[in-house]
Design a protein around this motif. Structure first.
Motif, PDB file in Angstrom:
ATOM      1  N   ALA A 120       0.838  -1.207   0.000  1.00  0.00           N
ATOM      2  CA  ALA A 120       0.000   0.000   0.000  1.00  0.00           C
ATOM      3  C   ALA A 120       0.866   1.248   0.000  1.00  0.00           C
ATOM      4  CB  ALA A 120      -0.917  -0.018   1.214  1.00  0.00           C
ATOM      5  N   ALA A 121       1.919   1.251   0.819  1.00  0.00           N
ATOM      6  CA  ALA A 121       2.814   2.408   0.881  1.00  0.00           C
ATOM      7  C   ALA A 121       3.491   2.651  -0.460  1.00  0.00           C
ATOM      8  CB  ALA A 121       3.861   2.194   1.974  1.00  0.00           C
ATOM      9  N   ALA A 122       3.859   1.571  -1.142  1.00  0.00           N
ATOM     10  CA  ALA A 122       4.536   1.716  -2.428  1.00  0.00           C
ATOM     11  C   ALA A 122       3.627   2.297  -3.511  1.00  0.00           C
ATOM     12  CB  ALA A 122       5.081   0.359  -2.878  1.00  0.00           C
ATOM     13  N   LEU A 123       2.312   2.123  -3.377  1.00  0.00           N
ATOM     14  CA  LEU A 123       1.370   2.636  -4.367  1.00  0.00           C
ATOM     15  C   LEU A 123       1.149   4.145  -4.259  1.00  0.00           C
ATOM     16  CD1 LEU A 123      -1.434  -0.102  -4.225  1.00  0.00           C
ATOM     17  CD2 LEU A 123       0.181   0.290  -6.099  1.00  0.00           C
ATOM     18  N   LEU A 124       1.389   4.712  -3.094  1.00  0.00           N
ATOM     19  CA  LEU A 124       0.963   6.083  -2.826  1.00  0.00           C
ATOM     20  C   LEU A 124       1.600   7.142  -3.724  1.00  0.00           C
ATOM     21  CD1 LEU A 124       0.692   6.053   1.064  1.00  0.00           C
ATOM     22  CD2 LEU A 124      -1.149   6.073  -0.627  1.00  0.00           C
ATOM     23  N   GLY A 136      -4.811   2.323  11.477  1.00  0.00           N
ATOM     24  CA  GLY A 136      -4.590   2.113  12.900  1.00  0.00           C
ATOM     25  C   GLY A 136      -3.180   2.483  13.327  1.00  0.00           C
ATOM     26  N   ARG A 137      -3.021   2.787  14.589  1.00  0.00           N
ATOM     27  CA  ARG A 137      -1.749   3.303  15.091  1.00  0.00           C
ATOM     28  C   ARG A 137      -0.653   2.253  15.166  1.00  0.00           C
ATOM     29  NH1 ARG A 137      -0.782   2.567  20.764  1.00  0.00           N
ATOM     30  NH2 ARG A 137      -2.417   1.326  21.756  1.00  0.00           N
ATOM     31  N   MET A 138      -1.014   0.962  15.101  1.00  0.00           N
ATOM     32  CA  MET A 138      -0.016  -0.091  15.234  1.00  0.00           C
ATOM     33  C   MET A 138       0.675  -0.409  13.908  1.00  0.00           C
ATOM     34  SD  MET A 138      -0.405  -0.653  18.428  1.00  0.00           S
ATOM     35  CE  MET A 138       0.609  -2.116  18.664  1.00  0.00           C
ATOM     36  N   ASP A 139       0.234   0.177  12.820  1.00  0.00           N
ATOM     37  CA  ASP A 139       0.716  -0.224  11.496  1.00  0.00           C
ATOM     38  C   ASP A 139       1.354   0.913  10.714  1.00  0.00           C
ATOM     39  OD1 ASP A 139      -0.199  -2.952  11.634  1.00  0.00           O
ATOM     40  OD2 ASP A 139      -2.236  -2.164  11.438  1.00  0.00           O
ATOM     41  N   LEU A 140       1.918   1.878  11.413  1.00  0.00           N
ATOM     42  CA  LEU A 140       2.454   3.047  10.727  1.00  0.00           C
ATOM     43  C   LEU A 140       3.877   2.872  10.245  1.00  0.00           C
ATOM     44  CD1 LEU A 140       1.026   5.892  12.998  1.00  0.00           C
ATOM     45  CD2 LEU A 140       0.007   4.793  10.998  1.00  0.00           C
ATOM     46  N   ALA A 141       4.587   1.871  10.776  1.00  0.00           N
ATOM     47  CA  ALA A 141       5.990   1.681  10.404  1.00  0.00           C
ATOM     48  C   ALA A 141       6.151   1.449   8.908  1.00  0.00           C
ATOM     49  CB  ALA A 141       6.593   0.525  11.191  1.00  0.00           C
ATOM     50  N   ALA A 142       5.159   0.803   8.291  1.00  0.00           N
ATOM     51  CA  ALA A 142       5.242   0.521   6.856  1.00  0.00           C
ATOM     52  C   ALA A 142       5.280   1.794   6.023  1.00  0.00           C
ATOM     53  CB  ALA A 142       4.061  -0.349   6.418  1.00  0.00           C
ATOM     54  N   ASP A 145       9.030   5.401   5.894  1.00  0.00           N
ATOM     55  CA  ASP A 145      10.038   5.844   4.925  1.00  0.00           C
ATOM     56  C   ASP A 145       9.408   6.425   3.667  1.00  0.00           C
ATOM     57  OD1 ASP A 145      12.128   4.976   6.596  1.00  0.00           O
ATOM     58  OD2 ASP A 145      11.960   2.931   5.833  1.00  0.00           O
ATOM     59  N   ALA A 146       8.191   6.903   3.789  1.00  0.00           N
ATOM     60  CA  ALA A 146       7.510   7.492   2.632  1.00  0.00           C
ATOM     61  C   ALA A 146       8.272   8.724   2.139  1.00  0.00           C
ATOM     62  CB  ALA A 146       6.084   7.884   3.015  1.00  0.00           C
ATOM     63  N   PRO A 147       8.185   9.022   0.854  1.00  0.00           N
ATOM     64  CA  PRO A 147       8.851  10.224   0.331  1.00  0.00           C
ATOM     65  C   PRO A 147       8.414  11.485   1.073  1.00  0.00           C
ATOM     66  CG  PRO A 147       8.046   8.840  -1.463  1.00  0.00           C
ATOM     67  CD  PRO A 147       7.495   8.250  -0.190  1.00  0.00           C
ATOM     68  N   ASP A 148       9.311  12.449   1.146  1.00  0.00           N
ATOM     69  CA  ASP A 148       9.053  13.653   1.926  1.00  0.00           C
ATOM     70  C   ASP A 148       7.909  14.494   1.374  1.00  0.00           C
ATOM     71  OD1 ASP A 148      11.067  12.997   3.672  1.00  0.00           O
ATOM     72  OD2 ASP A 148      12.586  14.230   2.667  1.00  0.00           O
ATOM     73  N   ASP A 149       7.561  14.281   0.097  1.00  0.00           N
ATOM     74  CA  ASP A 149       6.476  15.090  -0.464  1.00  0.00           C
ATOM     75  C   ASP A 149       5.092  14.518  -0.138  1.00  0.00           C
ATOM     76  OD1 ASP A 149       6.802  12.855  -2.042  1.00  0.00           O
ATOM     77  OD2 ASP A 149       6.524  13.909  -3.950  1.00  0.00           O
ATOM     78  N   LEU A 150       5.034  13.415   0.605  1.00  0.00           N
ATOM     79  CA  LEU A 150       3.758  12.860   1.049  1.00  0.00           C
ATOM     80  C   LEU A 150       3.446  13.360   2.451  1.00  0.00           C
ATOM     81  CD1 LEU A 150       3.832   9.108  -0.095  1.00  0.00           C
ATOM     82  CD2 LEU A 150       2.751  11.057  -1.225  1.00  0.00           C
ATOM     83  N   TRP A 151       2.195  13.802   2.635  1.00  0.00           N
ATOM     84  CA  TRP A 151       1.714  14.257   3.946  1.00  0.00           C
ATOM     85  C   TRP A 151       0.602  13.303   4.391  1.00  0.00           C
ATOM     86  CZ3 TRP A 151      -3.155  15.670   5.576  1.00  0.00           C
ATOM     87  CH2 TRP A 151      -3.245  16.323   6.818  1.00  0.00           C
ATOM     88  N   PHE A 152       0.598  12.954   5.691  1.00  0.00           N
ATOM     89  CA  PHE A 152      -0.328  11.949   6.193  1.00  0.00           C
ATOM     90  C   PHE A 152      -1.205  12.507   7.307  1.00  0.00           C
ATOM     91  CE2 PHE A 152       3.064   9.562   4.302  1.00  0.00           C
ATOM     92  CZ  PHE A 152       2.473   8.416   3.791  1.00  0.00           C
ATOM     93  N   LEU A 153      -2.495  12.237   7.199  1.00  0.00           N
ATOM     94  CA  LEU A 153      -3.423  12.417   8.301  1.00  0.00           C
ATOM     95  C   LEU A 153      -3.706  11.032   8.855  1.00  0.00           C
ATOM     96  CD1 LEU A 153      -5.359  14.218   9.997  1.00  0.00           C
ATOM     97  CD2 LEU A 153      -7.129  13.689   8.294  1.00  0.00           C
ATOM     98  N   GLU A 161       2.674   5.750  18.170  1.00  0.00           N
ATOM     99  CA  GLU A 161       4.070   5.798  18.606  1.00  0.00           C
ATOM    100  C   GLU A 161       4.970   5.606  17.393  1.00  0.00           C
ATOM    101  OE1 GLU A 161       4.601   2.851  21.594  1.00  0.00           O
ATOM    102  OE2 GLU A 161       3.197   3.797  23.008  1.00  0.00           O
ATOM    103  N   PRO A 162       6.169   6.202  17.415  1.00  0.00           N
ATOM    104  CA  PRO A 162       7.089   6.017  16.284  1.00  0.00           C
ATOM    105  C   PRO A 162       7.434   4.545  16.104  1.00  0.00           C
ATOM    106  CG  PRO A 162       7.858   7.728  17.819  1.00  0.00           C
ATOM    107  CD  PRO A 162       6.725   7.029  18.485  1.00  0.00           C
ATOM    108  N   PRO A 163       7.843   4.173  14.883  1.00  0.00           N
ATOM    109  CA  PRO A 163       8.099   5.050  13.733  1.00  0.00           C
ATOM    110  C   PRO A 163       6.838   5.326  12.925  1.00  0.00           C
ATOM    111  CG  PRO A 163       8.744   2.806  13.214  1.00  0.00           C
ATOM    112  CD  PRO A 163       8.305   2.787  14.651  1.00  0.00           C
ATOM    113  N   TYR A 164       6.753   6.550  12.409  1.00  0.00           N
ATOM    114  CA  TYR A 164       5.679   6.915  11.501  1.00  0.00           C
ATOM    115  C   TYR A 164       6.194   7.980  10.546  1.00  0.00           C
ATOM    116  CZ  TYR A 164       5.001  10.284  15.357  1.00  0.00           C
ATOM    117  OH  TYR A 164       5.194  11.202  16.355  1.00  0.00           O
ATOM    118  N   PRO A 165       5.447   8.315   9.507  1.00  0.00           N
ATOM    119  CA  PRO A 165       5.953   9.264   8.510  1.00  0.00           C
ATOM    120  C   PRO A 165       6.339  10.603   9.125  1.00  0.00           C
ATOM    121  CG  PRO A 165       3.998   8.161   7.686  1.00  0.00           C
ATOM    122  CD  PRO A 165       4.128   7.773   9.128  1.00  0.00           C
ATOM    123  N   ALA A 166       7.348  11.231   8.529  1.00  0.00           N
ATOM    124  CA  ALA A 166       7.860  12.493   9.059  1.00  0.00           C
ATOM    125  C   ALA A 166       6.800  13.589   9.030  1.00  0.00           C
ATOM    126  CB  ALA A 166       9.095  12.915   8.264  1.00  0.00           C
TER     127      ALA A 166
END
Length: 246
Positions: A120-124, A136-142, A145-153, A161-166
């Protein structure tokens, strides 16, 4: 009869309520993983925490003279479902999996299926830049490492808890959600792509309708399969019939 309900879902609570009302002589224990600080507790006995794998669950079933197990965990709780199937095989205790039906696309949907969160992350990057992430909060690690031009709500019941997108903003909320509320979230945050697991059910489905209305692509992560040979029903009423033989 002693029934162990592996819970954490609305279906598990409903099954405990049905058992309390229609089979009051039964002993019902609901087990929760303990990931939510203030869970909605069902009728009957409650235990919180893991069992220590399939072997630990098998030991618990024997020690507490359990007559039947109903796995009513989240459709993506594949690990505990696998442990339940193995424990049932080890002990001979009957196992039923209670799973709400998955969602199905309708006319106007722009769905992109993914076999995993990493997929899913690779498709974005090809779909949008402002992502409504509802896995869900338990699955954000995937997605960390999203590209910096992606913003997440990120919407979750409790702070992630980390790790999650910057570039992440958190929206703390608990379903069920309304269609008007989901429309507002998409518009207010200028969302252009939605990511969800195929959790099924009505409580979180309005986001799919709101995305369809807005013409947004939706990345849908497929749920893991139920182990072979395990009985499956779609609602608490059917689980009750399985337990009572009627």
């Amino acid at each position: 009869m002693h029934v162990l309900v592996l819970g954490g879902t609305a279906e598990a609570r409903r099954l405990a309520e049905l058992l309390a009302a229609r089979l009051p002589e039964a002993r019902v224990t609901t087990s929760l993983a303990g990931r939510v600080a203030a869970p909605r507790t069902p009728p009957g006995e409650l235990r919180v925490g893991g069992f220590g794998g399939a072997g630990g669950l098998a030991d618990w079933l024997r020690a507490h003279a359990v007559d039947a197990v109903v796995d009513a965990t989240h459709p993506f709780a594949g690990t505990i479902t696998g442990h339940a199937a193995r424990a049932a095989a080890l002990t001979g205790v009957p196992l039923l999996v209670l799973r709400r039906p998955g969602w199905r696309p309708v006319a106007g949907d722009d769905w992109h299926e993914a076999g995993s969160l990493a997929e899913a992350a690779a498709l974005l990057p090809g779909l949008g830049g402002r992502v409504f992430l509802t896995t869900g909060r338990m699955d954000l690690a995937a997605f960390a490492d999203a590209p910096d031009d992606l913003w997440f709500l990120v919407r979750s019941v409790e702070p992630p808890e980390p790790p999650y997108p910057a570039r992440t903003e958190t929206l703390l909320d608990r379903g069920p959600f309304t269609l008007d509320g989901e429309r507002d979230v998409l518009a207010r945050h200028r969302i252009d792509v939605l990511v969800t697991k195929d959790s099924g059910g009505a409580a979180t489905a309005p986001k799919l309708t709101a995305a369809r209305e807005a013409g947004l692509p939706v990345v849908v992560v497929r749920r893991p399969p139920v182990p072979d040979g395990v009985a499956v029903v779609a609602d608490p009423e059917a689980a009750l019939r399985w337990l009572t033989g009627g």
